[in-house]
Scaffold this active site. Structure first.
Site, PDB file in Angstrom:
ATOM      1  N   LEU A 144      -6.125  -3.459 -10.826  1.00  0.00           N
ATOM      2  CA  LEU A 144      -5.785  -4.817 -10.395  1.00  0.00           C
ATOM      3  C   LEU A 144      -5.014  -4.834  -9.084  1.00  0.00           C
ATOM      4  O   LEU A 144      -4.920  -5.850  -8.417  1.00  0.00           O
ATOM      5  CB  LEU A 144      -5.035  -5.576 -11.503  1.00  0.00           C
ATOM      6  CG  LEU A 144      -3.584  -5.258 -11.879  1.00  0.00           C
ATOM      7  CD1 LEU A 144      -2.593  -5.773 -10.862  1.00  0.00           C
ATOM      8  CD2 LEU A 144      -3.269  -5.875 -13.235  1.00  0.00           C
ATOM      9  N   TYR A 145      -4.444  -3.665  -8.699  1.00  0.00           N
ATOM     10  CA  TYR A 145      -3.660  -3.596  -7.456  1.00  0.00           C
ATOM     11  C   TYR A 145      -4.531  -3.361  -6.222  1.00  0.00           C
ATOM     12  O   TYR A 145      -4.015  -3.165  -5.129  1.00  0.00           O
ATOM     13  CB  TYR A 145      -2.598  -2.506  -7.548  1.00  0.00           C
ATOM     14  CG  TYR A 145      -1.202  -2.956  -7.137  1.00  0.00           C
ATOM     15  CD1 TYR A 145      -0.934  -3.392  -5.836  1.00  0.00           C
ATOM     16  CD2 TYR A 145      -0.152  -2.946  -8.037  1.00  0.00           C
ATOM     17  CE1 TYR A 145       0.335  -3.794  -5.464  1.00  0.00           C
ATOM     18  CE2 TYR A 145       1.126  -3.349  -7.678  1.00  0.00           C
ATOM     19  CZ  TYR A 145       1.364  -3.772  -6.390  1.00  0.00           C
ATOM     20  OH  TYR A 145       2.623  -4.174  -6.025  1.00  0.00           O
ATOM     21  N   HIS A 167      -7.294  -5.488  -1.373  1.00  0.00           N
ATOM     22  CA  HIS A 167      -7.853  -5.332  -0.029  1.00  0.00           C
ATOM     23  C   HIS A 167      -8.100  -6.632   0.737  1.00  0.00           C
ATOM     24  O   HIS A 167      -8.141  -6.609   1.967  1.00  0.00           O
ATOM     25  CB  HIS A 167      -9.080  -4.429  -0.088  1.00  0.00           C
ATOM     26  CG  HIS A 167      -8.732  -3.029  -0.497  1.00  0.00           C
ATOM     27  ND1 HIS A 167      -8.670  -2.648  -1.818  1.00  0.00           N
ATOM     28  CD2 HIS A 167      -8.360  -1.951   0.229  1.00  0.00           C
ATOM     29  CE1 HIS A 167      -8.282  -1.386  -1.883  1.00  0.00           C
ATOM     30  NE2 HIS A 167      -8.083  -0.927  -0.656  1.00  0.00           N
ATOM     31  N   GLY A 190      -0.164  -8.353 -13.902  1.00  0.00           N
ATOM     32  CA  GLY A 190       0.458  -7.423 -12.963  1.00  0.00           C
ATOM     33  C   GLY A 190       1.961  -7.317 -13.153  1.00  0.00           C
ATOM     34  O   GLY A 190       2.526  -6.219 -13.109  1.00  0.00           O
ATOM     35  N   HIS A 209       1.052   3.707  -3.456  1.00  0.00           N
ATOM     36  CA  HIS A 209       0.349   4.989  -3.369  1.00  0.00           C
ATOM     37  C   HIS A 209       1.233   6.184  -3.721  1.00  0.00           C
ATOM     38  O   HIS A 209       0.820   7.318  -3.579  1.00  0.00           O
ATOM     39  CB  HIS A 209      -0.301   5.156  -1.994  1.00  0.00           C
ATOM     40  CG  HIS A 209      -1.568   4.357  -1.863  1.00  0.00           C
ATOM     41  ND1 HIS A 209      -1.629   3.019  -2.176  1.00  0.00           N
ATOM     42  CD2 HIS A 209      -2.829   4.693  -1.491  1.00  0.00           C
ATOM     43  CE1 HIS A 209      -2.869   2.582  -1.984  1.00  0.00           C
ATOM     44  NE2 HIS A 209      -3.609   3.574  -1.567  1.00  0.00           N
ATOM     45  N   GLN A 252       0.826  -1.201   0.000  1.00  0.00           N
ATOM     46  CA  GLN A 252       0.000   0.000   0.000  1.00  0.00           C
ATOM     47  C   GLN A 252       0.867   1.262   0.000  1.00  0.00           C
ATOM     48  O   GLN A 252       0.624   2.190  -0.761  1.00  0.00           O
ATOM     49  CB  GLN A 252      -0.897  -0.035   1.239  1.00  0.00           C
ATOM     50  CG  GLN A 252      -2.065   0.905   1.175  1.00  0.00           C
ATOM     51  CD  GLN A 252      -2.904   0.825   2.435  1.00  0.00           C
ATOM     52  OE1 GLN A 252      -2.509   0.192   3.435  1.00  0.00           O
ATOM     53  NE2 GLN A 252      -4.061   1.461   2.416  1.00  0.00           N
ATOM     54  N   SER A 305       4.446  -3.995 -13.488  1.00  0.00           N
ATOM     55  CA  SER A 305       5.317  -3.779 -12.353  1.00  0.00           C
ATOM     56  C   SER A 305       6.785  -3.687 -12.790  1.00  0.00           C
ATOM     57  O   SER A 305       7.484  -2.710 -12.464  1.00  0.00           O
ATOM     58  CB  SER A 305       5.100  -4.925 -11.365  1.00  0.00           C
ATOM     59  OG  SER A 305       6.142  -4.988 -10.451  1.00  0.00           O
TER      60      SER A 305
HETATM   61  C1  HEM Z   1      -7.474  -1.241   6.204  1.00  0.00           C
HETATM   62  C2  HEM Z   1      -6.844  -1.090   5.120  1.00  0.00           C
HETATM   63  C3  HEM Z   1      -7.306  -0.297   3.923  1.00  0.00           C
HETATM   64  C4  HEM Z   1      -8.312   0.603   3.800  1.00  0.00           C
HETATM   65  C5  HEM Z   1      -9.286   1.079   4.862  1.00  0.00           C
HETATM   66  C6  HEM Z   1      -8.291   1.062   2.428  1.00  0.00           C
HETATM   67  C7  HEM Z   1      -9.168   1.981   1.917  1.00  0.00           C
HETATM   68  C8  HEM Z   1      -9.089   2.487   0.641  1.00  0.00           C
HETATM   69  C9  HEM Z   1      -9.923   3.537   0.135  1.00  0.00           C
HETATM   70  C10 HEM Z   1     -11.034   4.229   0.910  1.00  0.00           C
HETATM   71  C11 HEM Z   1      -9.542   3.777  -1.127  1.00  0.00           C
HETATM   72  C12 HEM Z   1     -10.117   4.824  -2.079  1.00  0.00           C
HETATM   73  C13 HEM Z   1     -11.214   4.193  -2.877  1.00  0.00           C
HETATM   74  C14 HEM Z   1     -11.857   5.168  -3.814  1.00  0.00           C
HETATM   75  O1  HEM Z   1     -12.345   6.198  -3.367  1.00  0.00           O
HETATM   76  O2  HEM Z   1     -11.872   4.868  -5.022  1.00  0.00           O
HETATM   77  C15 HEM Z   1      -8.455   2.883  -1.432  1.00  0.00           C
HETATM   78  C16 HEM Z   1      -7.786   2.839  -2.622  1.00  0.00           C
HETATM   79  C17 HEM Z   1      -6.781   1.945  -2.923  1.00  0.00           C
HETATM   80  N1  HEM Z   1      -6.274   0.974  -2.091  1.00  0.00           N
HETATM   81 FE1  HEM Z   1      -6.804   0.660  -0.204  1.00  0.00          FE
HETATM   82  N2  HEM Z   1      -7.283   0.430   1.767  1.00  0.00           N
HETATM   83  C18 HEM Z   1      -6.655  -0.405   2.638  1.00  0.00           C
HETATM   84  C19 HEM Z   1      -5.588  -1.231   2.375  1.00  0.00           C
HETATM   85  C20 HEM Z   1      -5.010  -1.392   1.139  1.00  0.00           C
HETATM   86  C21 HEM Z   1      -3.924  -2.303   0.869  1.00  0.00           C
HETATM   87  C22 HEM Z   1      -3.252  -3.228   1.884  1.00  0.00           C
HETATM   88  C23 HEM Z   1      -3.627  -2.184  -0.434  1.00  0.00           C
HETATM   89  C24 HEM Z   1      -2.546  -2.987  -1.095  1.00  0.00           C
HETATM   90  C25 HEM Z   1      -2.055  -2.841  -2.274  1.00  0.00           C
HETATM   91  C26 HEM Z   1      -4.507  -1.167  -1.007  1.00  0.00           C
HETATM   92  C27 HEM Z   1      -4.519  -0.727  -2.311  1.00  0.00           C
HETATM   93  C28 HEM Z   1      -5.283   0.314  -2.784  1.00  0.00           C
HETATM   94  C29 HEM Z   1      -5.154   0.875  -4.099  1.00  0.00           C
HETATM   95  C30 HEM Z   1      -4.180   0.443  -5.197  1.00  0.00           C
HETATM   96  C31 HEM Z   1      -6.074   1.908  -4.186  1.00  0.00           C
HETATM   97  C32 HEM Z   1      -6.287   2.872  -5.368  1.00  0.00           C
HETATM   98  C33 HEM Z   1      -5.583   4.164  -5.050  1.00  0.00           C
HETATM   99  C34 HEM Z   1      -5.912   5.247  -6.020  1.00  0.00           C
HETATM  100  O3  HEM Z   1      -6.397   4.942  -7.093  1.00  0.00           O
HETATM  101  O4  HEM Z   1      -5.691   6.420  -5.683  1.00  0.00           O
HETATM  102  N3  HEM Z   1      -5.334  -0.727  -0.007  1.00  0.00           N
HETATM  103  N4  HEM Z   1      -8.219   2.103  -0.344  1.00  0.00           N
END
Ligand code: HEM
Ligand SMILES: *[C@@H]1O[C@H](CO)[C@@H](O)[C@H](O)[C@H]1NC(C)=O
Ligand SMILES: *[C@@H]1O[C@H](CO)[C@@H](O)[C@H](O)[C@H]1NC(C)=O
Ligand SMILES: *[C@@H]1O[C@H](CO)[C@@H](O)[C@H](O)[C@H]1NC(C)=O
Ligand SMILES: *[C@@H]1O[C@H](CO)[C@@H](O)[C@H](O)[C@H]1NC(C)=O
Length: 594
Positions: free
Chosen positions: A380-381, A384, A522, A203, A199, A526
């Site tokens: 694809l990344y 969650h 992926g 990001h 994550q 990557s």
């Molecule tokens: C408790 C843990 C996590 C929470 C609460 C969380 C929550 C979120 C939220 C709220 C979004 C934005 C969704 C949207 O508005 O479209 C997001 C995006 C994303 N999350 Fe998580 N996430 C968590 C863990 C992870 C983990 C471990 C990964 C591992 C790769 C991950 C990968 C992503 C990716 C790639 C995005 C898209 C980011 C972007 O497009 O800006 N997340 N996540």
């Protein structure tokens, strides 16, 4: 109509009208909605009813680029399937024990890098607005690029010409197929240390711009630029910098370095509104207050940056703040890529071939040192399902509700105990379905909505794009009868299955975190992103870029363990894998040395 003298004449005329009206209404179907062009041929609509496939340099010819040229025929005969390659790379320990550290390691590594990155067009091609090549698409960095053009706007059905007229409700999809029933740990032994690295790392280049329509990004570096540490724009960088010896601002708590607060460094950070500035930590990436795992990594990289600055300053007492800062940033970028390839990708892949970060492997290959982040990569990344049901730290069990936006967790336990805890706790298996905690279910729902807004092509079209056989049925796609049957019910046709549900719900490979598609799609994105970095190019990859041999060596020898243990008081258990043996399972004491 009142002129009709006879009822029958009237009916006749009405019928005639009906027929002409409806035939005028039956719009000609855009032939590209059938995705006729195979093997990466490009579909161009000609007139209204016809199309042509541009098969240039695909190695195929014919109306649909489906006939292999002679050399392609030979190549296809010799080329092992992705399945076979994966099997070889993950079996035959004795063979790889001979290969590892021999000159053949380089040969295999070069092959992995070139075969994978050849699947990614560079310079980039389409985006969410442009399904054809255009200067605007090339030039405007605010778009994510796209590997396949969007589903044409004028197709008769949402996914082209197959499936149902209405796609299933995203919330229903996530409830039925994504929602966790019982936590399923990843059989490869992935832990939370890995999950938060994933994550934190991604990001820096996945920063979807939600203020705008879908398909846009705020991450203009389009790759590993460490903007998650330093900030995206120049103003944020300057606010986060100490402007002394190249260092970043920080606060000391009990003699230990942490990110400063927003009260001292007024940059925008996303926190719940009630959160006082004194508790908001100021970090390069504005969303990293969300999770202690992210602030933990932010803290380690902050300490590492300032540590490297000290080392450079000793060697270059004449350098100003700017040069120390900029050179350290390049070293940090190098360290990140090194750790990601040799530990993170090594772990994920399960390969017995020892992966190697050595940019010079590509110096004689045809390879472009540039990268553009793709929407499909971002989608694809969304891993969650990695998240557990609750977090186990130093004997405490912390539920989700107390874990999110809780800065006191990092400060209370400290980096050492968090690293130790996250390295010991298993993460969830990503693919196969039914493994997303309720707290993150809405994210999957958003991905699906976004993919519809951006008209992402069907999963099977992506299978073909990555040289994988399209699935012929939902039962071939999933070995879970309930999932296969349920998906068939809501999608109607395997060729209408959407990209993200396809990637995440696919059956996993035996004892693996992922299914075939996640890996085969992926990995190219990557590796292209990692090796396409400017520091990997011939004019950058040399000691002077990193301030001399000392800095170059920091890059070439960096490890996750050093990142942690050169910046902490004691060395916890640290790995991307849960403990494998008794020795590793033993609790660490604050006295252990590196
Ligand atoms: C408790 C843990 C996590 C929470 C609460 C969380 C929550 C979120 C939220 C709220 C979004 C934005 C969704 C949207 O508005 O479209 C997001 C995006 C994303 N999350 Fe998580 N996430 C968590 C863990 C992870 C983990 C471990 C990964 C591992 C790769 C991950 C990968 C992503 C990716 C790639 C995005 C898209 C980011 C972007 O497009 O800006 N997340 N996540
Ligand atoms: C090319 O594809 C179209 C549309 O899918 C199909 O109707 C046609 O038969 C194909 N032509 C050949 C030569 O395979
Ligand atoms: C070769 O590398 C793999 C992956 O790092 C490892 O599992 C295997 O034990 C290595 N063998 C030798 C002899 O280093
Ligand atoms: C990129 O495209 C968007 C949408 O058309 C536009 O609003 C934005 O100004 C463009 N960016 C640049 C730098 O031209
Ligand atoms: C933050 O975490 C601590 C330690 O686990 C806990 O006691 C506290 O209640 C949490 N705070 C919130 C707001 O959940």
């Amino acid at each position: 109509m009142k002129d009709c003298s006879l009822l029958s004449t009237c009916v006749f005329l009405l019928l005639l009208l009906e027929i002409t009206a409806s035939s005028g209404d039956t719009r000609v179907v855009n032939p590209c909605c059938h995705y006729p062009c195979q093997n990466t041929g490009v579909c161009v609509r000609i007139g209204t009813e016809s199309y042509s496939c541009d098969c240039t340099r695909t190695g195929f010819y014919g109306e649909n680029c489906s006939l292999p040229e002679l050399w392609t025929r030979v190549r296809l005969m010799l080329k092992p399937s992705p399945k076979a390659v994966h099997f070889i790379l993950t079996h035959f320990q004795w063979f790889w024990d001979v290969i590892n550290n021999s000159f053949l390691q380089d040969t295999f590594m070069r092959l992995v890098l070139t075969v994978r990155s050849d699947l990614i067009p560079s310079p980039p091609t389409y985006n969410s607005k442009y399904g054809y090549l255009s200067w605007e698409s090339y030039n405007n960095l605010s778009y994510y690029t796209r590997l396949l053009p969007p589903v044409p706007e004028d197709c008769p059905l949402p996914m082209g010409t197959k499936g149902k007229p209405v796609l299933p409700d995203p919330k229903e999809l996530t409830e039925k197929f994504f929602k966790r029933r019982q936590f399923r740990p990843d059989p490869q032994g992935t832990n939370l240390m890995f999950a938060f690295m994933a994550q934190h790392f991604t990001h820096q280049f996945f920063k979807t711009d939600h203020k705008f329509e879908a398909g846009f990004t705020r991450a203009l570096g389009h790759g590993v630029d460490a903007s998650n540490i330093y900030g995206e724009d120049l103003e944020r960088q300057h606010q986060l910098r100490l402007h002394e010896d190249g260092k970043l601002k920080h606060q000391l708590i009990d003699g230990e370095m942490y990110p400063p607060t927003v009260a001292e460094v007024p940059v925008h950070m996303v926190y719940p509104e009630s959160f006082p500035n004194e508790q908001r930590l100021a970090i390069g990436q504005e969303v990293f207050g969300l999770l202690p795992g992210l602030t933990m990594y932010a803290t380690m990289w902050l300490r590492e940056h300032n540590r490297v600055c000290d080392i450079l300053k000793v060697e270059h007492p004449t350098w100003d703040d700017e040069q120390l800062y900029q050179t350290t940033r390049l070293i940090i970028i190098g360290e990140i890529i090194k750790i990601i390839i040799e530990e993170y990708v090594q772990h994920l892949s399960g390969y017995l071939l020892k992966l190697k970060f050595d940019p010079s492997l590509l110096f004689n290959a045809r390879f472009q040192y540039s990268n553009r982040i793709a929407l499909e990569f971002c989608q694809l990344y969304h891993w969650h399902p990695l998240m557990p049901d609750s977090f186990l730290i130093d004997g405490d069990e912390i539920p989700f509700s107390q874990f999110l936006y809780n800065t006191s967790i990092l400060l209370h336990y400290g980096v050492e105990k968090l690293v130790d805890a996250f390295s010991r706790q298993p993460a969830g298996q990503v693919c196969g379905g039914h493994n997303s905690h309720a707290a993150v279910l809405s994210v999957a729902e958003k991905v699906i909505r976004e993919s519809r807004a951006t008209r992402v092509q069907p999963f099977n079209e992506y299978r073909k794009r990555f040289n994988l056989k399209p699935y012929t049925s939902f039962y071939e796609f999933s070995d879970d009868k309930e999932i296969a049957q349920g998906l068939e019910e809501v999608y109607g046709d395997i060729d209408a299955l959407e990209f993200y549900p396809g990637i995440l719900l696919e059956k996993t490979r035996p004892d693996s975190i992922f299914g075939e598609s996640m890996v085969e799609m992926g990995a190219p994105f990557s590796l292209k992103g990692l090796l396409g970095n400017p520091i990997c190019s011939p004019h950058y990859w040399k000691p002077s870029t990193f301030g001399g041999e000392t800095g170059f060596n920091i890059v070439k020898t960096s490890t996750l363990k050093k990142l942690v243990c050169l910046n902490t008081k004691w060395c916890p258990y640290v790995d991307f894998h849960v403990p494998r043996n008794e020795e590793e399972r033993k609790p660490r004491k604050p006295s252990t040395e590196l």
